[in-house]
Motif scaffolding. Sequence first.
Motif, PDB file in Angstrom:
ATOM      1  N   VAL A 168       0.835  -1.203   0.000  1.00  0.00           N
ATOM      2  CA  VAL A 168       0.000   0.000   0.000  1.00  0.00           C
ATOM      3  C   VAL A 168       0.869   1.251   0.000  1.00  0.00           C
ATOM      4  O   VAL A 168       0.582   2.226  -0.705  1.00  0.00           O
ATOM      5  N   PHE A 169       1.947   1.227   0.788  1.00  0.00           N
ATOM      6  CA  PHE A 169       2.868   2.357   0.880  1.00  0.00           C
ATOM      7  C   PHE A 169       4.152   2.035   0.117  1.00  0.00           C
ATOM      8  O   PHE A 169       4.401   0.888  -0.252  1.00  0.00           O
ATOM      9  N   SER A 170       4.979   3.057  -0.084  1.00  0.00           N
ATOM     10  CA  SER A 170       6.289   2.816  -0.682  1.00  0.00           C
ATOM     11  C   SER A 170       7.151   2.037   0.308  1.00  0.00           C
ATOM     12  O   SER A 170       6.760   1.812   1.455  1.00  0.00           O
ATOM     13  N   SER A 198       4.851   7.874   0.859  1.00  0.00           N
ATOM     14  CA  SER A 198       4.505   7.834  -0.568  1.00  0.00           C
ATOM     15  C   SER A 198       3.682   6.579  -0.848  1.00  0.00           C
ATOM     16  O   SER A 198       3.721   5.613  -0.080  1.00  0.00           O
ATOM     17  N   GLY A 199       2.962   6.602  -1.941  1.00  0.00           N
ATOM     18  CA  GLY A 199       2.133   5.461  -2.289  1.00  0.00           C
ATOM     19  C   GLY A 199       2.931   4.313  -2.862  1.00  0.00           C
ATOM     20  O   GLY A 199       3.925   4.505  -3.567  1.00  0.00           O
ATOM     21  N   LYS A 203      -1.651   1.343  -3.988  1.00  0.00           N
ATOM     22  CA  LYS A 203      -2.440   2.515  -3.617  1.00  0.00           C
ATOM     23  C   LYS A 203      -3.588   2.776  -4.601  1.00  0.00           C
ATOM     24  O   LYS A 203      -4.730   2.992  -4.173  1.00  0.00           O
ATOM     25  N   LEU A 206      -6.352   0.193  -4.024  1.00  0.00           N
ATOM     26  CA  LEU A 206      -7.041   0.444  -2.762  1.00  0.00           C
ATOM     27  C   LEU A 206      -7.952   1.663  -2.884  1.00  0.00           C
ATOM     28  O   LEU A 206      -9.066   1.667  -2.347  1.00  0.00           O
ATOM     29  N   ALA A 207      -7.504   2.690  -3.611  1.00  0.00           N
ATOM     30  CA  ALA A 207      -8.336   3.884  -3.817  1.00  0.00           C
ATOM     31  C   ALA A 207      -9.590   3.538  -4.616  1.00  0.00           C
ATOM     32  O   ALA A 207     -10.684   4.025  -4.308  1.00  0.00           O
ATOM     33  N   THR A 242      -1.079   8.823   7.151  1.00  0.00           N
ATOM     34  CA  THR A 242      -0.961   8.718   5.687  1.00  0.00           C
ATOM     35  C   THR A 242      -2.303   8.376   5.061  1.00  0.00           C
ATOM     36  O   THR A 242      -2.734   9.012   4.088  1.00  0.00           O
ATOM     37  N   LEU A 243      -2.978   7.380   5.599  1.00  0.00           N
ATOM     38  CA  LEU A 243      -4.290   6.997   5.069  1.00  0.00           C
ATOM     39  C   LEU A 243      -5.293   8.133   5.213  1.00  0.00           C
ATOM     40  O   LEU A 243      -6.125   8.372   4.328  1.00  0.00           O
ATOM     41  N   TRP A 246      -4.637  10.581   2.481  1.00  0.00           N
ATOM     42  CA  TRP A 246      -5.115  10.082   1.194  1.00  0.00           C
ATOM     43  C   TRP A 246      -6.637  10.074   1.089  1.00  0.00           C
ATOM     44  O   TRP A 246      -7.183   9.954   0.005  1.00  0.00           O
ATOM     45  N   ILE A 248      -8.488   7.692   2.439  1.00  0.00           N
ATOM     46  CA  ILE A 248      -8.849   6.279   2.281  1.00  0.00           C
ATOM     47  C   ILE A 248      -9.133   5.672   3.645  1.00  0.00           C
ATOM     48  O   ILE A 248      -8.324   5.791   4.572  1.00  0.00           O
TER      49      ILE A 248
END
Length: 306
Positions: A168-170, A198-199, A203, A206-207, A242-243, A246, A248
């Motif tokens: 999900v993340f970098s 970062s994504g 990502k 999931l979006a 982070t989420l 975003w 999300i």
Amino acid sequence: MPAQLTDKLVIAISSRALFDLAESHRIYEEEGLDAYQEYQIAHENEILAPGDAFPLVAKLLKLNERLGQDRVEVILLSRNSADTGLRIFNSIEHYGLNIVRAAFCGGQSPYRYIASFNCHLFLSTHIEDVTNALSSGFAAAMIMPSVKSADEPSDDTLRFAFDGDAVVFSDEAEQIYQAEGLEAFAASERASAKLPLSGGPFKPFLAALHKLQSELPAKQSPIRTALVTARSAPAHERVIRTLREWGIRLDESLFLGGLAKGPFLKSFGADVFFDDQVGHCDSAREHVATGHVPHGVTNTPKELKN
């Protein structure tokens, strides 16, 4: 006007992820392409057994029935030719799967059609196709063989579970952990708690999944999502922020602090779990369908890390 797939959640899947093609693949590896083609044509009226991703696909397509509209599309991307692929479509029809679009690539990698079909996710058993898709910026995973038969689903709710870093993340935080250890990782994440990660490759998927969820009644949603990560406090804060940044929402978040993920995924009832680390995948596939995401520092050969 041509048909459009832009308003759907689009999943691409290979024929070997959808069906059990172990015998025909053995013939291909031991006897070559001609023998494989002859075998498939000779057995084209024999129905294939379900593969490791079959239950997930069946549940995805059943979602359309529950919603009363076609919001999910499953597309077959296969290295077979149309001639040898006839057995696959016969099996699709037998099981009543509403899969009507396909690309049969005659031995070539089908990943190049992911963009043309507007796919959000590609599932395959072919590592090269998966890595090519990831390198091209698409969410992709290699479906791993299940250690044991999956339990019958307890309900029709579709449950996706994701690892965090490199999925999900970098993998920016994972790089610090791999190079400097847990203490340096924890210190870095504490210092960067308010700086969004970062994504990662999943990502966008999931979006898209969240967008579909947001259009459904929250209390009766047929889709649930979970983050299942080896992180623990204090490294949890950056993930949450982070989420939030975003926009999300995840239904459940499990911060396991290094515990084996398999039992927790079983408790969640995951239909599929995605992780970049083979060790976590091995734990997961004892209980649920699992996709290895060969991305990030943990999947980089040692000689390239130095």
